[in-house]
Design a protein around this motif. Sequence first.
Motif, PDB file in Angstrom:
ATOM      1  N   LYS A 244       0.806  -1.223   0.000  1.00 22.04           N
ATOM      2  CA  LYS A 244       0.000   0.000   0.000  1.00 22.04           C
ATOM      3  C   LYS A 244       0.839   1.274   0.000  1.00 22.04           C
ATOM      4  N   GLN A 245       2.035   1.218   0.557  1.00 21.14           N
ATOM      5  CA  GLN A 245       2.864   2.411   0.702  1.00 21.14           C
ATOM      6  C   GLN A 245       3.963   2.411  -0.354  1.00 21.14           C
ATOM      7  N   VAL A 246       4.038   3.502  -1.100  1.00 27.24           N
ATOM      8  CA  VAL A 246       4.973   3.595  -2.208  1.00 27.24           C
ATOM      9  C   VAL A 246       6.412   3.416  -1.737  1.00 27.24           C
ATOM     10  N   GLU A 247       6.754   4.086  -0.629  1.00 23.55           N
ATOM     11  CA  GLU A 247       8.137   4.076  -0.177  1.00 23.55           C
ATOM     12  C   GLU A 247       8.571   2.702   0.327  1.00 23.55           C
ATOM     13  N   GLU A 248       7.623   1.818   0.608  1.00 22.42           N
ATOM     14  CA  GLU A 248       7.961   0.484   1.082  1.00 22.42           C
ATOM     15  C   GLU A 248       7.817  -0.576  -0.005  1.00 22.42           C
ATOM     16  N   SER A 249       7.514  -0.140  -1.210  1.00 24.66           N
ATOM     17  CA  SER A 249       7.329  -1.082  -2.319  1.00 24.66           C
ATOM     18  C   SER A 249       8.546  -1.164  -3.219  1.00 24.66           C
ATOM     19  N   LEU A 250       9.622  -0.498  -2.840  1.00 23.55           N
ATOM     20  CA  LEU A 250      10.878  -0.537  -3.586  1.00 23.55           C
ATOM     21  C   LEU A 250      11.904  -1.319  -2.790  1.00 23.55           C
ATOM     22  N   LYS A 251      12.542  -2.278  -3.428  1.00 22.39           N
ATOM     23  CA  LYS A 251      13.599  -3.044  -2.772  1.00 22.39           C
ATOM     24  C   LYS A 251      14.918  -2.788  -3.487  1.00 22.39           C
ATOM     25  N   VAL A 252      15.908  -2.335  -2.738  1.00 26.93           N
ATOM     26  CA  VAL A 252      17.254  -2.166  -3.274  1.00 26.93           C
ATOM     27  C   VAL A 252      18.237  -2.782  -2.289  1.00 26.93           C
ATOM     28  N   GLY A 253      19.341  -3.250  -2.774  1.00 26.76           N
ATOM     29  CA  GLY A 253      20.313  -3.864  -1.887  1.00 26.76           C
ATOM     30  C   GLY A 253      21.661  -4.037  -2.556  1.00 26.76           C
ATOM     31  N   SER A 254      22.640  -4.392  -1.756  1.00 30.56           N
ATOM     32  CA  SER A 254      23.996  -4.598  -2.252  1.00 30.56           C
ATOM     33  C   SER A 254      24.194  -6.049  -2.660  1.00 30.56           C
ATOM     34  N   ILE A 255      25.081  -6.239  -3.601  1.00 25.15           N
ATOM     35  CA  ILE A 255      25.445  -7.582  -4.024  1.00 25.15           C
ATOM     36  C   ILE A 255      26.961  -7.714  -3.925  1.00 25.15           C
ATOM     37  N   PHE A 256      27.421  -8.824  -3.391  1.00 29.45           N
ATOM     38  CA  PHE A 256      28.840  -9.077  -3.172  1.00 29.45           C
ATOM     39  C   PHE A 256      29.294 -10.160  -4.158  1.00 29.45           C
ATOM     40  N   TRP A 257      30.549 -10.061  -4.577  1.00 28.40           N
ATOM     41  CA  TRP A 257      31.048 -10.998  -5.584  1.00 28.40           C
ATOM     42  C   TRP A 257      32.344 -11.650  -5.137  1.00 28.40           C
ATOM     43  N   GLN A 258      32.392 -12.952  -5.225  1.00 32.88           N
ATOM     44  CA  GLN A 258      33.641 -13.675  -5.050  1.00 32.88           C
ATOM     45  C   GLN A 258      34.172 -13.986  -6.453  1.00 32.88           C
ATOM     46  N   ILE A 259      35.392 -13.522  -6.728  1.00 37.08           N
ATOM     47  CA  ILE A 259      35.983 -13.702  -8.056  1.00 37.08           C
ATOM     48  C   ILE A 259      37.058 -14.779  -7.963  1.00 37.08           C
ATOM     49  N   ILE A 260      36.897 -15.836  -8.728  1.00 36.66           N
ATOM     50  CA  ILE A 260      37.768 -17.003  -8.658  1.00 36.66           C
ATOM     51  C   ILE A 260      38.566 -17.102  -9.963  1.00 36.66           C
TER      52      ILE A 260
END
Length: 269
Positions: A244-260
Motif C-alpha cells: 500500500k505504501q509507495v516508499e515500502e514497495s521498492l527493494k534495493v540492496g547490495s550484491i557481493f562478488w567472489q571472483i575465482i
Amino acid sequence: MSPIRRWEKNKIRLTLAGLLCTGCLCFSTLASEDPASNVWLSVVEIQSDARISVTVPLAYGFVVRGSIDSNDTNQVSVDNGNLIVPNAKVHVTVPSGTGGPAKYELQTISEHSIPIRNYSTDVREEDMEKENPPREGLPVELKPFISGYGSDTHHWKVVEYDPTWDESVSSPTHFKEYQMGIDEYIFSYSDGINDGLWLNGTIALDAPEDVQTHGYTAAGTALIPSEKYVPVDVKVGGMQSEYKQVEESLKVGSIFWQIIPGELPEITP
C-alpha cells in the motif's frame, strides 16, 4: 605451473561490496550508452603476475506496483504488470528547466539480462623472467552473495524458495519475501556465517580473446574484454493489495562478488 604457485592463485578471492545511490534500478539497461545511475566497480589485483579485472554490478533492485484496493489480490509478477524488474529504466521526455514541469516515462528493455565483462590476464611461468613477458587472457568464475536471509532488511527478506502467492491454495502470502536468480541459478544456500544467501552455482566468464593482438593496459588488463549477458530473475511474494505504501514497495540492496581466477590453457590459443 608448480603446485605451490597454483595453490597461491587459487587462494585469490576478491570480495566486492558497494553502496546504492538513491533511486537506482540497479539492473536497468546496463547495455545502454545513455547516462544511468548504475554503479560499477573494476577490481585489479596487481600483486602477482595475474591481473584480475572484472566489471560487475554492485547493487540490485525492483519495484512492486501496489494497490490500496483490498480486492486486488493479484499475484505480484511481471506478467500481471505489478512488478518492475531489472529491464526497466527511467527516460526523461521533458527535462527540468525548460519552462514547465519535467516529465518522464518508464521504458522496458526486451531482455532481463546484464552484461559482465572480464579483462583479466596472466603470464605463463616460462615467460616470467622476460623483460616484457607476453600476456594472455585468463578465464574467471564469479559467485555472488546477497544479504538479508534470516532477518528483516527494511522489512524485505530474501528466501531460497519460490514465494509467489497462489490464491487457489490456503497458505501465507509471503509478503515482502523475494527470490532472486542470475544466469539460471538461484540464491539458495547459506554458509552459516553470513546473514544472506549465495548463488547455488558459479558464473563462468571466458578469457579475453587474443590479448597479444588487441593489447593490454599499463596495469596488464586486456583492452578488449570477454563479455557475457546473464539473465536475471526476481520472484516476489504477497498480494498486490498488501503493498500500500509507495516508499515500502521498492527493494534495493547490495550484491557481493567472489571472483575465482581460472588457469591459462595448456597451449596459447
